[in-house]
Design a protein around this motif. Structure first.
Motif, PDB file in Angstrom:
ATOM      1  N   TYR A   1     -36.128 107.049  30.690  1.00  0.00           N
ATOM      2  CA  TYR A   1     -35.552 106.112  29.965  1.00  0.00           C
ATOM      3  C   TYR A   1     -33.734 106.147  31.158  1.00  0.00           C
ATOM      4  O   TYR A   1     -33.410 104.730  30.790  1.00  0.00           O
ATOM      5  N   GLY A   2     -33.795 107.010  31.663  1.00  0.00           N
ATOM      6  CA  GLY A   2     -32.656 107.453  33.605  1.00  0.00           C
ATOM      7  C   GLY A   2     -33.287 105.937  33.800  1.00  0.00           C
ATOM      8  O   GLY A   2     -32.668 104.806  34.356  1.00  0.00           O
TER       9      GLY A   2
ATOM     10  N   THR B   1     -32.765 102.474  32.638  1.00  0.00           N
ATOM     11  CA  THR B   1     -31.377 101.947  32.393  1.00  0.00           C
ATOM     12  C   THR B   1     -30.558 101.561  34.090  1.00  0.00           C
ATOM     13  O   THR B   1     -30.050 100.912  33.990  1.00  0.00           O
ATOM     14  N   ASN B   2     -30.483 102.533  35.038  1.00  0.00           N
ATOM     15  CA  ASN B   2     -30.798 102.215  36.023  1.00  0.00           C
ATOM     16  C   ASN B   2     -31.224 101.038  36.866  1.00  0.00           C
ATOM     17  O   ASN B   2     -30.347 100.377  37.580  1.00  0.00           O
TER      18      ASN B   2
ATOM     19  N   ILE C   1     -32.564 107.330  22.624  1.00  0.00           N
ATOM     20  CA  ILE C   1     -31.574 106.634  22.591  1.00  0.00           C
ATOM     21  C   ILE C   1     -31.220 105.877  21.196  1.00  0.00           C
ATOM     22  O   ILE C   1     -30.652 105.010  20.718  1.00  0.00           O
TER      23      ILE C   1
ATOM     24  N   THR D   1     -23.619 102.480  27.675  1.00  0.00           N
ATOM     25  CA  THR D   1     -24.707 104.028  27.134  1.00  0.00           C
ATOM     26  C   THR D   1     -26.276 103.760  27.278  1.00  0.00           C
ATOM     27  O   THR D   1     -26.125 101.441  27.137  1.00  0.00           O
ATOM     28  N   SER D   2     -26.739 103.961  27.091  1.00  0.00           N
ATOM     29  CA  SER D   2     -28.048 104.148  27.652  1.00  0.00           C
ATOM     30  C   SER D   2     -28.981 103.452  26.845  1.00  0.00           C
ATOM     31  O   SER D   2     -29.698 102.296  26.545  1.00  0.00           O
ATOM     32  N   SER D   3     -28.569 103.330  25.192  1.00  0.00           N
ATOM     33  CA  SER D   3     -28.650 103.445  24.158  1.00  0.00           C
ATOM     34  C   SER D   3     -28.415 101.304  24.489  1.00  0.00           C
ATOM     35  O   SER D   3     -29.348 100.669  23.893  1.00  0.00           O
TER      36      SER D   3
ATOM     37  N   LYS E   1     -27.913  99.361  26.995  1.00  0.00           N
ATOM     38  CA  LYS E   1     -28.682  98.596  28.115  1.00  0.00           C
ATOM     39  C   LYS E   1     -30.306  98.555  27.094  1.00  0.00           C
ATOM     40  O   LYS E   1     -30.237  97.660  27.463  1.00  0.00           O
TER      41      LYS E   1
END
Length: 193
Positions: free
Chosen positions: A131-132, A135-136, A162, A175-177, A179
Motif C-alpha cells: 500500500y505504501g 500510494t507513493n 485502507i 490519505t492512502s485510502s 489515493k
C-alpha cells in the motif's frame, strides 16, 4: 415477488460451471470456491470476504486465469501488506505450475530500485506491491498501465489497511485510502479481499 433477470440467474448457482482453469494436474477448486470465482469473472468489481483459510488467493488467481484466457485482463496487480507477497508468488507457482521468477514481480524497494523494476513490468503476469509503495508511486503506476496498454485487474489484499473513508489527513494530505481509490479508477476490473 422480485424476478431475477435471466442474465443474473447464473449468479445464484452455488456450484456453477466455470470456464477451464489451467490449474496444475490434480488440483481443482472446491465447490464452495466456485461461486466466488464465478462472481469475479462475471461482475465488473467484486469483493471476497471469505473466512481465513478458505482459499481467497486461489480463488482470485483462478479468476485471473479465466479472465486472462478470455483476453478480458492482461495483468493482475496485487496491493497488500509485505507479509502477503510470498503467498501470491508461491500459490501462483504451485497451483498453476508457473515459475514465480518468470511470471511474478515484487514492485518495491528504493526509488532507484523501483525505476529499474519498471522496465520489467510489462512481461509479468502478476505484480505485487505494498500500500505504501502504491500510494507513493500512484502517478507512475497509472502511467505504466497506460503506456504498457495492459488491461489491469487490481486486487486489494487485506483491504482493511485502507478502511479510512477520509479524503485528507489532519495535516491536509491525501490519505492512502483516497489515493488507492483514485488508482482503482484506472484499472479495468477491481477486487477487494
Amino acid at each position: 415477488m422480485r424476478r431475477i433477470s435471466p442474465d443474473l440467474v447464473h449468479l445464484k448457482n452455488k456450484n456453477p460451471e466455470l470456464p477451464k482453469i489451467e490449474l496444475k494436474e490434480g488440483i481443482s477448486l472446491r465447490p464452495f470456491q466456485k461461486m466466488p470465482v464465478n462472481h469475479m469473472v462475471t461482475i465488473p468489481n467484486t469483493a471476497n470476504f471469505s473466512i481465513p483459510g478458505s482459499g481467497k488467493t486461489l480463488m482470485t488467481l483462478s479468476s485471473f486465469n479465466i479472465l486472462k484466457n478470455k483476453n478480458n485482463i492482461d495483468q493482475m496487480w496485487v496491493i497488500g501488506p509485505l507479509a502477503s507477497f510470498k503467498a501470491w508468488e508461491t500459490d501462483y507457482e504451485y497451483f498453476f505450475d508457473k515459475p514465480k521468477s518468470k511470471h511474478t514481480l515484487r514492485y518495491m524497494g528504493s526509488k532507484l530500485e523501483r525505476k529499474q523494476l519498471r522496465k520489467n513490468l510489462k512481461d509479468k503476469d502478476i505484480i505485487i506491491t505494498s500500500y505504501g509503495t502504491a500510494t507513493n508511486d500512484l502517478d507512475l503506476i497509472k502511467l505504466m498501465w497506460q503506456v504498457n496498454g495492459k488491461k489491469i485487474l487490481l486486487v486489494l489484499d487485506e483491504s482493511h489497511h485502507i478502511k479510512s473513508i477520509e479524503g485528507t489527513t489532519k495535516d491536509g494530505n491525501e490519505t492512502s485510502s483516497s489515493k488507492i481509490i483514485k488508482l482503482g479508477k484506472y484499472a479495468d476490473k477491481r477486487c477487494i479481499l
